[in-house]
Design a protein around this motif. Structure first.
Motif, mmCIF file in Angstrom:
data_model
loop_
_atom_site.group_PDB
_atom_site.id
_atom_site.type_symbol
_atom_site.label_atom_id
_atom_site.label_comp_id
_atom_site.label_asym_id
_atom_site.label_seq_id
_atom_site.Cartn_x
_atom_site.Cartn_y
_atom_site.Cartn_z
ATOM 1 N N GLY A 144 0.796 -1.212 0.000
ATOM 2 C CA GLY A 144 0.000 0.000 0.000
ATOM 3 C C GLY A 144 0.827 1.259 0.000
ATOM 4 O O GLY A 144 0.294 2.348 -0.048
ATOM 5 N N GLY A 145 2.136 1.132 0.025
ATOM 6 C CA GLY A 145 3.007 2.300 0.030
ATOM 7 C C GLY A 145 3.389 2.695 -1.394
ATOM 8 O O GLY A 145 2.651 2.472 -2.346
ATOM 9 N N ALA A 146 4.563 3.272 -1.548
ATOM 10 C CA ALA A 146 5.049 3.675 -2.862
ATOM 11 C C ALA A 146 5.376 2.441 -3.702
ATOM 12 O O ALA A 146 5.807 1.421 -3.181
ATOM 13 C CB ALA A 146 6.287 4.549 -2.703
ATOM 14 N N PRO A 147 5.178 2.527 -5.026
ATOM 15 C CA PRO A 147 5.509 1.376 -5.869
ATOM 16 C C PRO A 147 7.020 1.151 -5.916
ATOM 17 O O PRO A 147 7.811 2.069 -5.729
ATOM 18 C CB PRO A 147 4.968 1.767 -7.244
ATOM 19 C CG PRO A 147 4.867 3.243 -7.221
ATOM 20 C CD PRO A 147 4.603 3.626 -5.793
ATOM 21 N N SER A 148 7.415 -0.095 -6.161
ATOM 22 C CA SER A 148 8.833 -0.423 -6.235
ATOM 23 C C SER A 148 9.335 -0.421 -7.670
ATOM 24 O O SER A 148 10.541 -0.420 -7.901
ATOM 25 C CB SER A 148 9.085 -1.779 -5.590
ATOM 26 O OG SER A 148 8.335 -2.779 -6.266
ATOM 27 N N LYS A 149 8.437 -0.424 -8.642
ATOM 28 C CA LYS A 149 8.823 -0.387 -10.045
ATOM 29 C C LYS A 149 7.745 0.314 -10.857
ATOM 30 O O LYS A 149 6.597 0.428 -10.433
ATOM 31 C CB LYS A 149 9.081 -1.788 -10.587
ATOM 32 C CG LYS A 149 7.870 -2.691 -10.514
ATOM 33 C CD LYS A 149 8.202 -4.098 -10.929
ATOM 34 C CE LYS A 149 7.002 -4.999 -10.706
ATOM 35 N NZ LYS A 149 7.277 -6.373 -11.079
ATOM 36 N N CYS A 150 8.112 0.778 -12.035
ATOM 37 C CA CYS A 150 7.183 1.406 -12.969
ATOM 38 C C CYS A 150 7.010 0.472 -14.155
ATOM 39 O O CYS A 150 7.983 -0.114 -14.636
ATOM 40 C CB CYS A 150 7.732 2.754 -13.440
ATOM 41 S SG CYS A 150 7.999 3.923 -12.099
ATOM 42 N N THR A 151 5.772 0.304 -14.607
ATOM 43 C CA THR A 151 5.463 -0.634 -15.670
ATOM 44 C C THR A 151 4.721 0.060 -16.804
ATOM 45 O O THR A 151 3.883 0.929 -16.561
ATOM 46 C CB THR A 151 4.583 -1.782 -15.122
ATOM 47 O OG1 THR A 151 5.223 -2.348 -13.989
ATOM 48 C CG2 THR A 151 4.366 -2.863 -16.153
ATOM 49 N N CYS A 152 4.995 -0.363 -18.021
ATOM 50 C CA CYS A 152 4.272 0.150 -19.183
ATOM 51 C C CYS A 152 2.998 -0.669 -19.359
ATOM 52 O O CYS A 152 3.057 -1.895 -19.495
ATOM 53 C CB CYS A 152 5.134 0.040 -20.443
ATOM 54 S SG CYS A 152 4.264 0.553 -21.947
ATOM 55 N N PRO A 153 1.824 -0.011 -19.342
ATOM 56 C CA PRO A 153 0.580 -0.764 -19.497
ATOM 57 C C PRO A 153 0.392 -1.287 -20.931
ATOM 58 O O PRO A 153 -0.402 -2.196 -21.154
ATOM 59 C CB PRO A 153 -0.500 0.249 -19.141
ATOM 60 C CG PRO A 153 0.112 1.580 -19.395
ATOM 61 C CD PRO A 153 1.577 1.416 -19.132
ATOM 62 N N GLN A 154 1.143 -0.735 -21.878
ATOM 63 C CA GLN A 154 0.994 -1.110 -23.286
ATOM 64 C C GLN A 154 1.808 -2.354 -23.641
ATOM 65 O O GLN A 154 1.274 -3.325 -24.155
ATOM 66 C CB GLN A 154 1.429 0.067 -24.175
ATOM 67 C CG GLN A 154 1.031 -0.058 -25.628
ATOM 68 C CD GLN A 154 -0.459 0.141 -25.844
ATOM 69 O OE1 GLN A 154 -1.106 0.844 -25.078
ATOM 70 N NE2 GLN A 154 -0.995 -0.496 -26.846
ATOM 71 N N CYS A 157 7.852 2.048 -26.434
ATOM 72 C CA CYS A 157 6.672 2.485 -27.192
ATOM 73 C C CYS A 157 6.235 3.922 -26.876
ATOM 74 O O CYS A 157 5.315 4.430 -27.518
ATOM 75 C CB CYS A 157 5.505 1.526 -26.964
ATOM 76 S SG CYS A 157 4.890 1.496 -25.268
ATOM 77 N N GLY A 158 6.839 4.574 -25.887
ATOM 78 C CA GLY A 158 6.532 5.977 -25.594
ATOM 79 C C GLY A 158 5.318 6.204 -24.705
ATOM 80 O O GLY A 158 4.958 7.338 -24.425
ATOM 81 N N THR A 159 4.689 5.155 -24.218
ATOM 82 C CA THR A 159 3.520 5.270 -23.346
ATOM 83 C C THR A 159 3.970 5.657 -21.941
ATOM 84 O O THR A 159 4.976 5.150 -21.456
ATOM 85 C CB THR A 159 2.774 3.910 -23.292
ATOM 86 O OG1 THR A 159 2.441 3.527 -24.627
ATOM 87 C CG2 THR A 159 1.512 4.001 -22.447
ATOM 88 N N PRO A 160 3.234 6.545 -21.262
ATOM 89 C CA PRO A 160 3.593 6.868 -19.872
ATOM 90 C C PRO A 160 3.507 5.616 -18.978
ATOM 91 O O PRO A 160 2.582 4.803 -19.105
ATOM 92 C CB PRO A 160 2.556 7.900 -19.454
ATOM 93 C CG PRO A 160 2.054 8.469 -20.742
ATOM 94 C CD PRO A 160 2.141 7.367 -21.748
ATOM 95 N N LEU A 161 4.477 5.478 -18.092
ATOM 96 C CA LEU A 161 4.517 4.318 -17.191
ATOM 97 C C LEU A 161 3.543 4.512 -16.025
ATOM 98 O O LEU A 161 3.145 5.639 -15.724
ATOM 99 C CB LEU A 161 5.938 4.116 -16.668
ATOM 100 C CG LEU A 161 7.021 3.911 -17.725
ATOM 101 C CD1 LEU A 161 8.381 3.739 -17.046
ATOM 102 C CD2 LEU A 161 6.730 2.707 -18.607
ATOM 103 N N VAL A 162 3.194 3.400 -15.387
ATOM 104 C CA VAL A 162 2.329 3.421 -14.208
ATOM 105 C C VAL A 162 3.024 2.695 -13.083
ATOM 106 O O VAL A 162 3.860 1.817 -13.305
ATOM 107 C CB VAL A 162 0.946 2.757 -14.490
ATOM 108 C CG1 VAL A 162 0.175 3.550 -15.526
ATOM 109 C CG2 VAL A 162 1.104 1.328 -14.925
ATOM 110 N N GLY A 163 2.676 3.077 -11.835
ATOM 111 C CA GLY A 163 3.273 2.412 -10.663
ATOM 112 C C GLY A 163 2.754 1.004 -10.518
ATOM 113 O O GLY A 163 1.578 0.735 -10.742
ATOM 114 N N ALA A 164 3.630 0.087 -10.134
ATOM 115 C CA ALA A 164 3.223 -1.303 -9.961
ATOM 116 C C ALA A 164 3.819 -1.880 -8.695
ATOM 117 O O ALA A 164 4.816 -1.476 -8.222
ATOM 118 C CB ALA A 164 3.681 -2.137 -11.145
#
Length: 82
Positions: free
Chosen positions: A44-54, A75-82
């Motif tokens: 529930g805290g800060a994500p440990s990695k960023c992931t591309c949803p695409q 691919c240039g898509t903004p990353l999301v926290g995972a």
């Protein structure tokens, strides 16, 4: 009315000391320390990695930099926290 051979004192009300009503010194409900052990990262805290949803690309999370401000190099898509 007395029975033969017995000397009684009657029903008697007594004046002993009872158990009382108590003082109400319960144990309380704890200190609100939360769940888990010494480290609560990833729960529930800060994500440990960023992931591309695409495309599924993963990058390590940089402290102080939101994942959505980083772009996927593939691919240039903004990353999301995972």
């Amino acid at each position: 009315m007395t029975m033969a051979g017995r000397t009684g004192r009657g029903a008697g009300a007594g004046s002993g000391t009872g158990a009382g009503r108590g003082k109400g010194k319960g144990m309380g409900r704890g200190k609100g320390r939360g769940m888990g052990g010494p480290s609560q990262t990833g729960a529930g805290g800060a994500p440990s990695k960023c992931t591309c949803p695409q495309c599924g690309y993963e990058a390590p999370k940089k402290r102080g930099v939101p994942c959505r401000s980083m772009k996927c190099p593939k691919c240039g898509t903004p990353l999301v926290g995972a």
